[in-house]
Write an enzyme that holds these catalytic residues in place. Structure first.
Site, PDB file in Angstrom:
ATOM      1  CG  ASP A   1      -1.821   1.240   1.254  1.00  0.00           C
ATOM      2  OD1 ASP A   1      -2.434   1.534   0.204  1.00  0.00           O
ATOM      3  OD2 ASP A   1      -1.896   1.933   2.283  1.00  0.00           O
ATOM      4  CB  SER A   2       0.163   4.762  -0.881  1.00  0.00           C
ATOM      5  OG  SER A   2      -1.082   4.847  -0.215  1.00  0.00           O
TER       6      SER A   2
ATOM      7  N   GLY B   1      -3.059   8.978  -4.191  1.00  0.00           N
ATOM      8  CA  GLY B   1      -4.382   9.327  -4.722  1.00  0.00           C
ATOM      9  C   GLY B   1      -4.405  10.533  -5.635  1.00  0.00           C
TER      10      GLY B   1
ATOM     11  CB  CYS C   1      -2.685   0.986  -2.737  1.00  0.00           C
ATOM     12  SG  CYS C   1      -2.882   2.720  -3.159  1.00  0.00           S
TER      13      CYS C   1
ATOM     14  CD  GLU D   1      -3.087   9.217   6.587  1.00  0.00           C
ATOM     15  OE1 GLU D   1      -2.329  10.197   6.630  1.00  0.00           O
ATOM     16  OE2 GLU D   1      -2.926   8.248   5.824  1.00  0.00           O
TER      17      GLU D   1
ATOM     18  CB  CYS E   1     -10.250   4.893  -0.443  1.00  0.00           C
ATOM     19  SG  CYS E   1      -8.827   5.692   0.331  1.00  0.00           S
ATOM     20  CB  THR E   2      -6.428   1.797   2.113  1.00  0.00           C
ATOM     21  OG1 THR E   2      -5.991   3.139   1.844  1.00  0.00           O
ATOM     22  CG2 THR E   2      -5.837   0.837   1.105  1.00  0.00           C
ATOM     23  CG  HIS E   3      -7.086   6.074   4.621  1.00  0.00           C
ATOM     24  ND1 HIS E   3      -6.245   5.502   3.692  1.00  0.00           N
ATOM     25  CD2 HIS E   3      -6.312   6.823   5.439  1.00  0.00           C
ATOM     26  CE1 HIS E   3      -5.008   5.905   3.932  1.00  0.00           C
ATOM     27  NE2 HIS E   3      -5.024   6.707   4.986  1.00  0.00           N
TER      28      HIS E   3
HETATM   29  N1  DGL Z   1      -4.115   3.861  -0.308  1.00  0.00           N
HETATM   30  C1  DGL Z   1      -4.814   4.849  -1.100  1.00  0.00           C
HETATM   31  C2  DGL Z   1      -6.024   4.174  -1.776  1.00  0.00           C
HETATM   32  O1  DGL Z   1      -6.523   3.162  -1.350  1.00  0.00           O
HETATM   33  C3  DGL Z   1      -5.263   6.035  -0.247  1.00  0.00           C
HETATM   34  C4  DGL Z   1      -4.123   6.884   0.290  1.00  0.00           C
HETATM   35  C5  DGL Z   1      -3.296   7.542  -0.798  1.00  0.00           C
HETATM   36  O2  DGL Z   1      -3.820   8.413  -1.545  1.00  0.00           O
HETATM   37  O3  DGL Z   1      -2.116   7.204  -0.923  1.00  0.00           O
HETATM   38  O4  DGL Z   1      -6.473   4.673  -2.787  1.00  0.00           O
END
Ligand code: DGL
Length: 268
Positions: A12-13, A45, A75, A152, A187-189
């Site tokens: 993931d990022s 993103g 991600c 976050e 999205c992961t979050h």
């Molecule tokens: N991990 C990214 C996603 O799932 C979200 C965070 C980012 O923008 O790096 O799209």
């Protein structure tokens, strides 16, 4: 003699992909995991497809060198913009979060209309819309860029976040997509906002978590669906920014203590 445990790399990022790791550890406890968070180069993103592909490939190759036998691209943005490029660059199997998420949304929608929320990059790529279209489901995509920083910040149940969610979503569920009956968390979050989003979207809308769908898909793919006592997965973490920052931010997403974080410099 005990069977060798498969080693799954999760990329993931940053720390958001720990929501996917959490699901994988629950649904595929027979595997061991290597988690890579590209914390020095996030967010993905808002970046171009070329940049995301370059970053994601270097991280994925690092995981392969560390012994990953399968790769999960947790991600959504990296999956949307670079899954083909990552797959071509690897010799191990690669699974992204969009195909399982879309399949799950299609299975839970009766009206054939769903709403996808994600980063700008994921929405602009139309990766979810295309995957859902192939399954006969129409999708309305909505970028929700403020959700990542709000999560976050830890504001997962905060009135400000709820107001932002209303601003993003109220119009969508009132217009052409008033009959939409699934909301895909692309999205992961966003899984950390499930409780809050439940209050914001109409009651008949099912909330579909791509991370959860991906873990189920992985269990099937590895033929590891059987129940039993497999002990706890071993997990090693790699981060491109500070280990301490990763540990602190990551524990909220993973829901448990994080140990064994190693700093990686991919620039050298
Ligand atoms: N991990 C990214 C996603 O799932 C979200 C965070 C980012 O923008 O790096 O799209």
């Amino acid at each position: 003699m005990t069977a060798k445990r498969p080693v799954v790399g999760v990329f993931d990022s940053g720390v958001g992909g720990l929501t996917a790791l959490r699901e994988l550890m629950l649904q595929v406890p027979q595997a061991d995991y290597l988690y890579f968070g590209d914390t020095a180069r996030l967010p993905y993103g808002s970046k171009s497809a070329e940049t995301v592909a370059k970053y994601a490939i270097s991280a994925a190759q690092y995981l392969e060198q560390q012994g990953a036998e399968h790769l999960v691209v947790a991600c959504n943005t990296a999956t949307a913009l670079a899954l083909d490029a990552i797959t071509r660059a690897m010799t191990i199997s690669v699974l992204g979060v969009i195909e399982p998420g879309a399949a799950n949304a299609a299975a839970s929608s009766k009206s054939g209309k769903v709403v996808v929320i994600a980063t700008e990059g994921t929405c602009n790529s139309h990766a979810y819309k295309n995957a859902l279209g192939q399954l006969g489901v129409a999708a309305q995509e909505k970028a929700c860029p403020l959700f990542v920083p709000l999560v976050e910040e830890g504001w997962t149940d905060h009135p400000v976040t709820e107001q932002v969610a209303h601003l993003y979503l109220d119009d969508i569920f009132n217009g052409d997509f008033a009959s939409a009956d699934a909301l895909v968390l692309g999205c992961t979050h966003y899984p950390l906002l499930k409780t809050l989003l439940r209050r914001v979207v109409p009651e008949h809308v099912a909330i579909v978590d791509s991370a959860e769908a991906t873990a189920r898909y992985m269990a099937e793919k590895l033929g590891l669906k059987s129940a039993g006592n497999f002990g706890h997965p071993n997990v090693k973490f790699f981060a491109t920014d500070s280990e301490e920052k990763f540990r602190k931010a990551g524990e909220k997403f993973l829901g448990r203590i994080i140990e064994d974080v190693r700093h990686v410099n991919l620039e050298t």
